[in-house]
Design a protein around this motif. Structure first.
Motif, PDB file in Angstrom:
ATOM      1  N   TYR A  40       0.813  -1.227   0.000  1.00 54.20           N
ATOM      2  CA  TYR A  40       0.000   0.000   0.000  1.00 54.20           C
ATOM      3  C   TYR A  40       0.846   1.278   0.000  1.00 54.20           C
ATOM      4  O   TYR A  40       0.298   2.373   0.064  1.00 54.20           O
ATOM      5  CB  TYR A  40      -0.875   0.070   1.256  1.00 54.20           C
ATOM      6  CG  TYR A  40      -1.927  -0.993   1.407  1.00 54.20           C
ATOM      7  CD1 TYR A  40      -2.375  -1.752   0.337  1.00 54.20           C
ATOM      8  CD2 TYR A  40      -2.506  -1.221   2.652  1.00 54.20           C
ATOM      9  CE1 TYR A  40      -3.345  -2.711   0.505  1.00 54.20           C
ATOM     10  CE2 TYR A  40      -3.486  -2.186   2.823  1.00 54.20           C
ATOM     11  CZ  TYR A  40      -3.901  -2.933   1.747  1.00 54.20           C
ATOM     12  OH  TYR A  40      -4.868  -3.883   1.926  1.00 54.20           O
ATOM     13  N   VAL A  75       3.225   0.466   8.310  1.00 53.65           N
ATOM     14  CA  VAL A  75       2.711   1.062   9.549  1.00 53.65           C
ATOM     15  C   VAL A  75       3.358   0.369  10.747  1.00 53.65           C
ATOM     16  O   VAL A  75       4.003  -0.664  10.598  1.00 53.65           O
ATOM     17  CB  VAL A  75       1.163   1.031   9.611  1.00 53.65           C
ATOM     18  CG1 VAL A  75       0.567   2.045   8.656  1.00 53.65           C
ATOM     19  CG2 VAL A  75       0.626  -0.361   9.329  1.00 53.65           C
ATOM     20  N   CYS A 100      -1.679   2.003  12.619  1.00 52.33           N
ATOM     21  CA  CYS A 100      -2.846   1.388  11.992  1.00 52.33           C
ATOM     22  C   CYS A 100      -4.029   1.598  12.936  1.00 52.33           C
ATOM     23  O   CYS A 100      -4.029   1.059  14.045  1.00 52.33           O
ATOM     24  CB  CYS A 100      -2.582  -0.101  11.778  1.00 52.33           C
ATOM     25  SG  CYS A 100      -4.082  -1.029  11.378  1.00 52.33           S
ATOM     26  N   PRO A 101      -5.024   2.388  12.516  1.00 53.16           N
ATOM     27  CA  PRO A 101      -6.153   2.663  13.414  1.00 53.16           C
ATOM     28  C   PRO A 101      -6.824   1.389  13.932  1.00 53.16           C
ATOM     29  O   PRO A 101      -7.259   1.349  15.078  1.00 53.16           O
ATOM     30  CB  PRO A 101      -7.117   3.472  12.538  1.00 53.16           C
ATOM     31  CG  PRO A 101      -6.263   4.054  11.459  1.00 53.16           C
ATOM     32  CD  PRO A 101      -5.136   3.106  11.233  1.00 53.16           C
ATOM     33  N   MET A 102      -6.869   0.353  13.107  1.00 49.96           N
ATOM     34  CA  MET A 102      -7.500  -0.889  13.579  1.00 49.96           C
ATOM     35  C   MET A 102      -6.703  -1.512  14.718  1.00 49.96           C
ATOM     36  O   MET A 102      -7.285  -2.006  15.683  1.00 49.96           O
ATOM     37  CB  MET A 102      -7.621  -1.900  12.440  1.00 49.96           C
ATOM     38  CG  MET A 102      -8.066  -3.256  12.939  1.00 49.96           C
ATOM     39  SD  MET A 102      -8.759  -4.277  11.688  1.00 49.96           S
ATOM     40  CE  MET A 102      -7.383  -4.576  10.642  1.00 49.96           C
ATOM     41  N   ASN A 128      -2.243  -7.214  12.575  1.00 58.46           N
ATOM     42  CA  ASN A 128      -2.533  -5.784  12.731  1.00 58.46           C
ATOM     43  C   ASN A 128      -2.915  -5.522  14.194  1.00 58.46           C
ATOM     44  O   ASN A 128      -4.058  -5.219  14.522  1.00 58.46           O
ATOM     45  CB  ASN A 128      -3.700  -5.364  11.826  1.00 58.46           C
ATOM     46  CG  ASN A 128      -3.394  -5.541  10.349  1.00 58.46           C
ATOM     47  OD1 ASN A 128      -2.754  -6.506   9.962  1.00 58.46           O
ATOM     48  ND2 ASN A 128      -3.863  -4.619   9.533  1.00 58.46           N
ATOM     49  N   CYS A 186     -11.048  -2.089   9.922  1.00 61.57           N
ATOM     50  CA  CYS A 186     -10.120  -1.228   9.187  1.00 61.57           C
ATOM     51  C   CYS A 186     -10.885   0.011   8.735  1.00 61.57           C
ATOM     52  O   CYS A 186     -11.902  -0.109   8.038  1.00 61.57           O
ATOM     53  CB  CYS A 186      -9.558  -1.981   7.984  1.00 61.57           C
ATOM     54  SG  CYS A 186      -8.753  -0.866   6.833  1.00 61.57           S
ATOM     55  N   THR A 187     -10.331   1.166   9.080  1.00 62.87           N
ATOM     56  CA  THR A 187     -11.019   2.414   8.749  1.00 62.87           C
ATOM     57  C   THR A 187     -10.961   2.730   7.244  1.00 62.87           C
ATOM     58  O   THR A 187     -11.674   3.605   6.765  1.00 62.87           O
ATOM     59  CB  THR A 187     -10.390   3.581   9.549  1.00 62.87           C
ATOM     60  OG1 THR A 187      -8.973   3.516   9.376  1.00 62.87           O
ATOM     61  CG2 THR A 187     -10.721   3.488  11.029  1.00 62.87           C
ATOM     62  N   THR A 188     -10.133   2.005   6.523  1.00 65.13           N
ATOM     63  CA  THR A 188     -10.063   2.191   5.066  1.00 65.13           C
ATOM     64  C   THR A 188     -11.007   1.218   4.355  1.00 65.13           C
ATOM     65  O   THR A 188     -11.803   1.623   3.492  1.00 65.13           O
ATOM     66  CB  THR A 188      -8.613   1.949   4.573  1.00 65.13           C
ATOM     67  OG1 THR A 188      -7.752   2.830   5.277  1.00 65.13           O
ATOM     68  CG2 THR A 188      -8.486   2.177   3.079  1.00 65.13           C
ATOM     69  N   HIS A 189     -10.932  -0.049   4.707  1.00 65.33           N
ATOM     70  CA  HIS A 189     -11.733  -1.054   3.986  1.00 65.33           C
ATOM     71  C   HIS A 189     -13.232  -0.959   4.265  1.00 65.33           C
ATOM     72  O   HIS A 189     -14.023  -1.502   3.493  1.00 65.33           O
ATOM     73  CB  HIS A 189     -11.219  -2.468   4.293  1.00 65.33           C
ATOM     74  CG  HIS A 189      -9.950  -2.799   3.564  1.00 65.33           C
ATOM     75  ND1 HIS A 189      -8.722  -2.387   4.024  1.00 65.33           N
ATOM     76  CD2 HIS A 189      -9.723  -3.460   2.402  1.00 65.33           C
ATOM     77  CE1 HIS A 189      -7.788  -2.790   3.178  1.00 65.33           C
ATOM     78  NE2 HIS A 189      -8.367  -3.441   2.182  1.00 65.33           N
ATOM     79  N   GLU A 214     -10.705  -7.685   4.804  1.00 67.06           N
ATOM     80  CA  GLU A 214     -11.057  -6.621   5.750  1.00 67.06           C
ATOM     81  C   GLU A 214     -12.305  -5.853   5.292  1.00 67.06           C
ATOM     82  O   GLU A 214     -12.826  -5.010   6.014  1.00 67.06           O
ATOM     83  CB  GLU A 214      -9.894  -5.636   5.903  1.00 67.06           C
ATOM     84  CG  GLU A 214      -8.744  -6.205   6.706  1.00 67.06           C
ATOM     85  CD  GLU A 214      -7.534  -5.287   6.745  1.00 67.06           C
ATOM     86  OE1 GLU A 214      -7.655  -4.104   6.383  1.00 67.06           O
ATOM     87  OE2 GLU A 214      -6.453  -5.759   7.134  1.00 67.06           O
ATOM     88  N   CYS A 274      -5.478   4.517   2.551  1.00 70.79           N
ATOM     89  CA  CYS A 274      -5.108   4.436   3.974  1.00 70.79           C
ATOM     90  C   CYS A 274      -4.173   5.608   4.268  1.00 70.79           C
ATOM     91  O   CYS A 274      -3.035   5.639   3.786  1.00 70.79           O
ATOM     92  CB  CYS A 274      -4.416   3.108   4.268  1.00 70.79           C
ATOM     93  SG  CYS A 274      -3.803   3.026   5.963  1.00 70.79           S
ATOM     94  N   MET A 277      -0.717   4.818   5.828  1.00 67.92           N
ATOM     95  CA  MET A 277       0.196   4.145   4.896  1.00 67.92           C
ATOM     96  C   MET A 277       0.830   5.158   3.955  1.00 67.92           C
ATOM     97  O   MET A 277       1.949   4.979   3.492  1.00 67.92           O
ATOM     98  CB  MET A 277      -0.572   3.111   4.067  1.00 67.92           C
ATOM     99  CG  MET A 277      -0.710   1.790   4.745  1.00 67.92           C
ATOM    100  SD  MET A 277       0.836   0.852   4.586  1.00 67.92           S
ATOM    101  CE  MET A 277       0.376  -0.643   5.423  1.00 67.92           C
TER     102      MET A 277
HETATM  103 FE1  SF4 Z   1      -4.629  -0.575   9.125  1.00 66.39          FE
HETATM  104 FE2  SF4 Z   1      -6.564  -0.612   7.311  1.00 66.39          FE
HETATM  105 FE3  SF4 Z   1      -4.462   0.943   6.928  1.00 66.39          FE
HETATM  106 FE4  SF4 Z   1      -4.262  -1.736   6.732  1.00 66.39          FE
HETATM  107  S1  SF4 Z   1      -5.431  -0.361   5.420  1.00 66.39           S
HETATM  108  S2  SF4 Z   1      -2.863  -0.362   7.793  1.00 66.39           S
HETATM  109  S3  SF4 Z   1      -5.680  -2.352   8.355  1.00 66.39           S
HETATM  110  S4  SF4 Z   1      -5.996   1.111   8.588  1.00 66.39           S
END
Ligand code: SF4
Ligand code: 13P
Length: 328
Positions: A40, A75, A100-102, A128, A186-189, A214, A274, A277
């Motif tokens: 990523y 991350v 990583c917010p998760m 994660n 995951c705040t992105t997925h 995710e 993300c 990332m």
């Molecule tokens: Fe964390 Fe989601 Fe970013 Fe992966 S994509 S690093 S799980 S926030």
């Protein structure tokens, strides 16, 4: 970031980027460093990396290297895993805030409470997660091996932390288990919706949809294939389709285009970015190599337990494909 790199980055011209790139490659040699990048990462970072891959492949790739320094472009939990597995090495995360917010959605204290509630359960932690959470868990997993890891355990009850969506995905394949989900995500997925995918499919009716586990369950229901980031490329290689809707972070497209120049890739939403990332830039990589900031430290008692958790996972999933040696 030191001023010289900030100035170079702001200039944002081709020549300056090339200068920065040359600087990174020179410093990398001087430091006897190895640059690891997750799929990523920004394209410019992927281009200077020695190795690219998903989280499992990258953790494995760092073991036993002859380099003095590992610069981990990803991350924090990924760099921590590298440190856990290579305690004698200097492991550097270029941007301190790249978390990583998760992973922050589960703490060791709350996990200990959960264990008390389910004393017969095994704890499976997604990689994660922090080193401290890994130290409290029985075994780790990644998106590439989560089903295999859960199936390998003799326990009926599994506390699965922190990703409820990956846990939900595992449930589909393990009806014999009682999977207790943590409410992390995951705040992105979670930004991709089933509607986004349906619209993309309507526009490209001959396309195949590949999703990361995710993603939310109703998005997974629409997928032709579900896999970790490294599994995307191998699926695309064997699929007869020419167009692929990509159900993961946009950075993935760079590698997919390199691997499959004759195929077409569609993002179902512009929201698939993300933020943490993307914090790592070429300037930050140069800064990291010059200053050796920011060094990852894991207290030894935590590291030892976390290493057991990670090595148990690796023993179960020995057959995972290796990370790709970058050839850019
Ligand atoms: Fe964390 Fe989601 Fe970013 Fe992966 S994509 S690093 S799980 S926030
Ligand atoms: P992979 O292990 O599939 O690379 O996933 C890591 C991650 O952070 C996905 O969001």
């Amino acid at each position: 970031m030191t001023e010289q790199y900030e100035v170079l980055e702001k200039a944002n011209s081709r020549e300056v980027k090339q200068k920065l790139r040359e600087k990174v490659l020179r410093l990398k040699k001087e430091r006897n460093a190895y640059i690891v990048a997750h799929n990523y990462q920004n394209y410019e970072v992927q281009e200077v990396a020695d190795i690219l891959g998903d989280s499992l492949a990258l953790s494995k790739a760092t073991i036993g290297l002859g380099f003095d320094v590992i610069v981990f472009c990803g991350v924090d939990f990924m760099a921590e895993s590298a440190k856990i597995l290579n305690p004698g090495k200097k492991v550097i995360l270029p941007v301190r805030e790249a978390d990583c917010p998760m992973a922050l959605m589960v703490t060791p204290e709350r996990l200990r409470e959960k264990r008390k509630q389910f004393p017969d359960a095994a704890v499976v932690c997604y990689v994660n997660s922090s080193a401290a959470v890994k130290a409290e868990s029985d075994i780790a997993c990644t998106s590439a091996n989560a089903v295999q890891i859960v199936k390998s355990l003799p326990h009926k009850q599994i506390i699965f932390v922190p990703d409820k969506n990956l846990g939900h995905y595992v449930r589909r394949f393990c009806p014999e288990k009682e999977i207790i989900l943590w409410q992390g995500f995951c705040t992105t997925h979670i930004r991709v919706t089933a509607e986004d995918v349906k619209q993309a499919k309507a526009k490209y009716p001959d396309s195949a949809f590949v999703a990361h586990p995710e993603c939310p369950p109703d998005v997974i229901d629409l997928a032709d294939h579900v896999s970790s980031t490294s599994g995307f490329s191998s699926y695309i290689a064997r699929s007869p389709a020419n167009t692929f809707i990509i159900g993961t972070e946009v950075g993935m497209i760079f590698k997919l285009k390199k691997d499959h120049p004759d195929k077409r890739f569609i993002m179902p939403t512009e929201q698939f970015v993300c933020q943490t990332m993307k914090m790592t830039t070429l300037g930050w990589v140069a800064h990291a190599l010059e200053t050796l900031e920011y060094e990852i430290e894991v207290p030894e008692p935590i590291r030892k337990h976390a290493e057991i958790t990670l090595r148990r996972m690796m023993d179960v999933s020995k057959d995972h494909p290796n990370a790709v040696i970058a050839s850019y």
